[in-house]
Enzyme design. Sequence first.
Site, PDB file in Angstrom:
ATOM      1  CG  HIS A 369      40.498 -25.870 -49.572  1.00  0.00           C
ATOM      2  ND1 HIS A 369      40.127 -25.596 -48.456  1.00  0.00           N
ATOM      3  CD2 HIS A 369      39.456 -26.309 -50.222  1.00  0.00           C
ATOM      4  CE1 HIS A 369      38.738 -25.376 -48.230  1.00  0.00           C
ATOM      5  NE2 HIS A 369      38.399 -25.997 -49.412  1.00  0.00           N
ATOM      6  CE  LYS A 560      51.614 -26.325 -39.038  1.00  0.00           C
ATOM      7  NZ  LYS A 560      50.558 -25.351 -39.552  1.00  0.00           N
ATOM      8  NE  ARG A 561      48.554 -35.919 -43.342  1.00  0.00           N
ATOM      9  CZ  ARG A 561      47.586 -36.745 -44.044  1.00  0.00           C
ATOM     10  NH1 ARG A 561      46.540 -36.582 -43.632  1.00  0.00           N
ATOM     11  NH2 ARG A 561      48.125 -37.407 -44.977  1.00  0.00           N
ATOM     12  CE  LYS A 566      50.451 -29.151 -44.247  1.00  0.00           C
ATOM     13  NZ  LYS A 566      49.523 -27.976 -43.839  1.00  0.00           N
ATOM     14  CB  THR A 668      42.332 -23.940 -39.821  1.00  0.00           C
ATOM     15  OG1 THR A 668      42.776 -25.298 -40.399  1.00  0.00           O
ATOM     16  CG2 THR A 668      41.383 -23.339 -40.810  1.00  0.00           C
ATOM     17  CE  LYS A 672      41.137 -25.762 -35.860  1.00  0.00           C
ATOM     18  NZ  LYS A 672      41.356 -27.024 -36.887  1.00  0.00           N
TER      19      LYS A 672
HETATM   20  C1  F58 Z   1      44.195 -27.413 -46.555  1.00  0.00           C
HETATM   21  N1  F58 Z   1      44.132 -28.466 -47.415  1.00  0.00           N
HETATM   22  C2  F58 Z   1      45.267 -26.239 -46.817  1.00  0.00           C
HETATM   23  N2  F58 Z   1      43.720 -30.687 -48.370  1.00  0.00           N
HETATM   24  O1  F58 Z   1      46.194 -26.933 -47.157  1.00  0.00           O
HETATM   25  C3  F58 Z   1      45.341 -25.373 -45.724  1.00  0.00           C
HETATM   26  O2  F58 Z   1      46.017 -24.209 -45.771  1.00  0.00           O
HETATM   27  C4  F58 Z   1      43.701 -24.715 -45.481  1.00  0.00           C
HETATM   28  O3  F58 Z   1      43.791 -23.968 -44.382  1.00  0.00           O
HETATM   29  C5  F58 Z   1      42.693 -25.611 -45.467  1.00  0.00           C
HETATM   30  O4  F58 Z   1      42.942 -26.690 -46.539  1.00  0.00           O
HETATM   31  C6  F58 Z   1      41.334 -25.499 -45.384  1.00  0.00           C
HETATM   32  O5  F58 Z   1      41.192 -24.298 -46.546  1.00  0.00           O
HETATM   33  C7  F58 Z   1      44.086 -29.853 -47.340  1.00  0.00           C
HETATM   34  O6  F58 Z   1      43.679 -29.936 -46.053  1.00  0.00           O
HETATM   35  C8  F58 Z   1      43.350 -31.692 -48.170  1.00  0.00           C
HETATM   36  O7  F58 Z   1      43.731 -32.428 -47.118  1.00  0.00           O
HETATM   37  C9  F58 Z   1      43.113 -32.575 -49.268  1.00  0.00           C
HETATM   38  C10 F58 Z   1      42.606 -33.834 -48.971  1.00  0.00           C
HETATM   39  C11 F58 Z   1      42.237 -34.595 -50.205  1.00  0.00           C
HETATM   40  C12 F58 Z   1      43.234 -34.806 -51.282  1.00  0.00           C
HETATM   41  C13 F58 Z   1      44.036 -33.533 -51.410  1.00  0.00           C
HETATM   42  C14 F58 Z   1      44.223 -32.727 -50.373  1.00  0.00           C
END
Ligand code: F58
Length: 830
Positions: A369, A560-561, A566, A668, A672
């Site tokens: 990811h 988003k975060r 970003k 994602t 949405k």
């Molecule tokens: C996200 N990763 C990607 N990681 O940033 C985003 O582009 C993608 O659409 C999504 O995954 C789904 O594939 C993400 O959300 C985290 O939150 C992790 C959580 C645990 C620690 C490291 C990051």
Amino acid sequence: MANKTTAPNPEHTRTGMNPGTLAAAFGDNLNFVIGRPLELSSAEQRYQALAQSVRDRLMQRWVKQVELQNRPEIRDVAYLSAEFLVGPHLGNTLLNLGITESARAAMSELGLDLEALIGLEEEPGLGNGGLGRLAACYLDSLATLGYPATGYGIRYEFGIFDQIIRDGWQSEVTDKWLRHGNVWEIARPEFAQVVKLGGHTEPYTDDNGIYRVRWVPGRVVVGIPYDTPILGYGVDTCALLRLWSAEAAQSFDFEDFNRGDYYGAVEDKVASETISKVLYPNDEQFEGKRLRLEQQYFFVCCSIKDMIRLCQRRGLPLERFHEMHRIQLNDTHPSVAVAELMRQLLDKHELAWDQAWDITRQAMSYTNHTLLPEALEKWPLPLFASVLPRHAEIIFEINRRFLDEVRQRFPGDDGKVARLSIIDESGEKYVRMANLAVVGSHAVNGVAELHSELVTSQLFTDFHQMDPGRFTNVTNGVTPRRFVALSNPGLARLIDDTIGPGWLTDMSRLRELEAHAGDAAFQEAWRRVKQDNKTRLARIIQARTGVTVDPGSLFDIQVKRIHEYKRQHLNVLNIIALYQRLKHDGQVSTMPRTFLFGGKAAPGYYMAKLIIKLINSVAEVVNNDPEIRDLIKVVFLPDYNVKHAQNIYPAAELSEQISTAGKEASGTGNMKFSMNGALTIGTLDGANVEIREEVGAENFFLFGLTAEQVQQLKASGYNPMDYYHGDPELKGVIDLINCGLFSHGDTQLFRPLTDHLLNHDNYLLLADYRAYVDCQQQVDHAFRDPAHWARMSILNVARMGKFSSDRAIREYADRIWQIQPLERQIGVQS
Ligand code: F58
């Protein structure tokens, strides 16, 4: 209570679907489970009673499925994920059962408001963002499509923190989501598993003279599974969410207690239970904490043992484990599963290495990811070996065999050996979890076409060269049930009325909307839905922030975060530029616009927190400047989560997807928004590329450098100062921040941010600035033509079929798991 309802058949109060039986069920549960009469019950207790009633109907379906699934030949999916961000259950389960209107009628018969009760549910925030939410969308699709599946994870006692904003800054409050209990789960102590940690290993020779190893742990903890069935939409099939909670092996050490050491006696209990206490709130930033590794191993060990238990219960020999279970690793967080399955097969079940390895590789597949180097998990070897001494040995052996193969294929290429090794030996030794996941899996996928391309060309170049067939792409998808039907019932109704039902499980049918895109009456109805959603969101904004926004203004949203890549601060730079133009150039006009932000910053991520402060500071100045005459408003909505997201996407007109190209794996939220009729302003990053391909370039606001141009610019020596000096407006914007206009005269507050932009700017905000603000002017221009805007919005929705999580799950099922829906698997056999 019964006299208030139509007389139900008492036999059906647990399963009946009409308003009468639902009202009776509600009354029963309120009396017999909650123990309160209606008149004296609190709102929370009424929610509980309704949720219990819905849960009964869910369980009826789940129990049937368990029976069907309990056959040795059934193949299932185990989706291993440290995070599942499922969102509130009640509304979604009502929708999937098809009884929302029955429940509404039942409640109103009792003088209660269904929406208010639904709104009371505390959501389980067991994830950080996209990755956790993706896992939840996939469970929805697995259930809807009828694939037998279990999502395995951790039942964190505290999920992602609640965000509150004080004086413009984020502060974090612990998320006590279990405060009122959790109606949707069932504890299954009978399936508890024991997990070893620490200690050492001892070699020995067994009765047959075979060399074996035993692991003598330093301590053990127990994992108790809590089960939540996730019902599919319009079907009777469920996926199971099985989350593990850590408990002490003996809840109390009586030996210590009897000796009078009360604190010693509870110490072990506290240490054990700490494992599932709290979700790590970092996104895209690896934190090498021992407890985090213990969490990962804890849930992986419990889950693998649970799968083995199921094989045994169904009478399947372990040699056929991979035929029964397909294991998807949701990022590297569960990748210790490769070593754990090997350990179970070798040490406990005494299979030979080659056979165990074959089973492991056939069972496992891994989804990547992220490409961000700071997010890649690598554990210091001494730490890893002290928590998991036996796994360290097994990983060394996996690595030895693998590198032998590499040396044979590429003789003399020591660089390649070093890069491919699971152990990083360039300095202090580390275990590279991504390498372990790749070596131990038969399939590795990225989450959007561009991302998967970069995964093979930049992240796993050498692995790809060795075995290109192992790498593939599965572009992410999201569930239209939660994110369209549940969140945006007005739009769903309009679509139903226009093309008929069926599109919610076959999103390609939305194409039929294209024929209506130019129809003035349809456009008008389309705009009315959006307007209602905006009005509702405006009320929420008012109630939660005190800011009044104009529902007639363009709703421009970035949720988003919060992360530098970003680029929420690029959005802010444009707002300041617009503010300046409006103030100082009498000629300039703009369509009224509301800039809305939402998202959490990792608690230790200073720059992200400063970006939140900047947004709030700019908001304070802009919103209160009489010269702006409310033409633009800036709002930061606190505590962005699934529940709030459901109110936000339907009201959006412009979706901000402005990450530096090459950095956002997929995104994602972008999907949405678009499914709810927002147009995207975005870079060619992640799934934006494919969204633009699908909806058409003319219905997408594109700007910015491509991933390739980003790399070239960096390679040729990027100097952000050149852009600062070369663009007077940009210079004006940054100078304005620095002169303290947004910080009550404090010229230092935002220096870390502006200095970073001027001297480093790793995410190329200044390079993309001009393209972005120009593109925002095109947006302004386009919004002046409501018919054209409505047409573009309709075409966005019509062409989003590809981004249903159903499509994504079918791809995983066909190309990676080789699994059929349960009904077909049973049909094949009988
Ligand atoms: C996200 N990763 C990607 N990681 O940033 C985003 O582009 C993608 O659409 C999504 O995954 C789904 O594939 C993400 O959300 C985290 O939150 C992790 C959580 C645990 C620690 C490291 C990051």
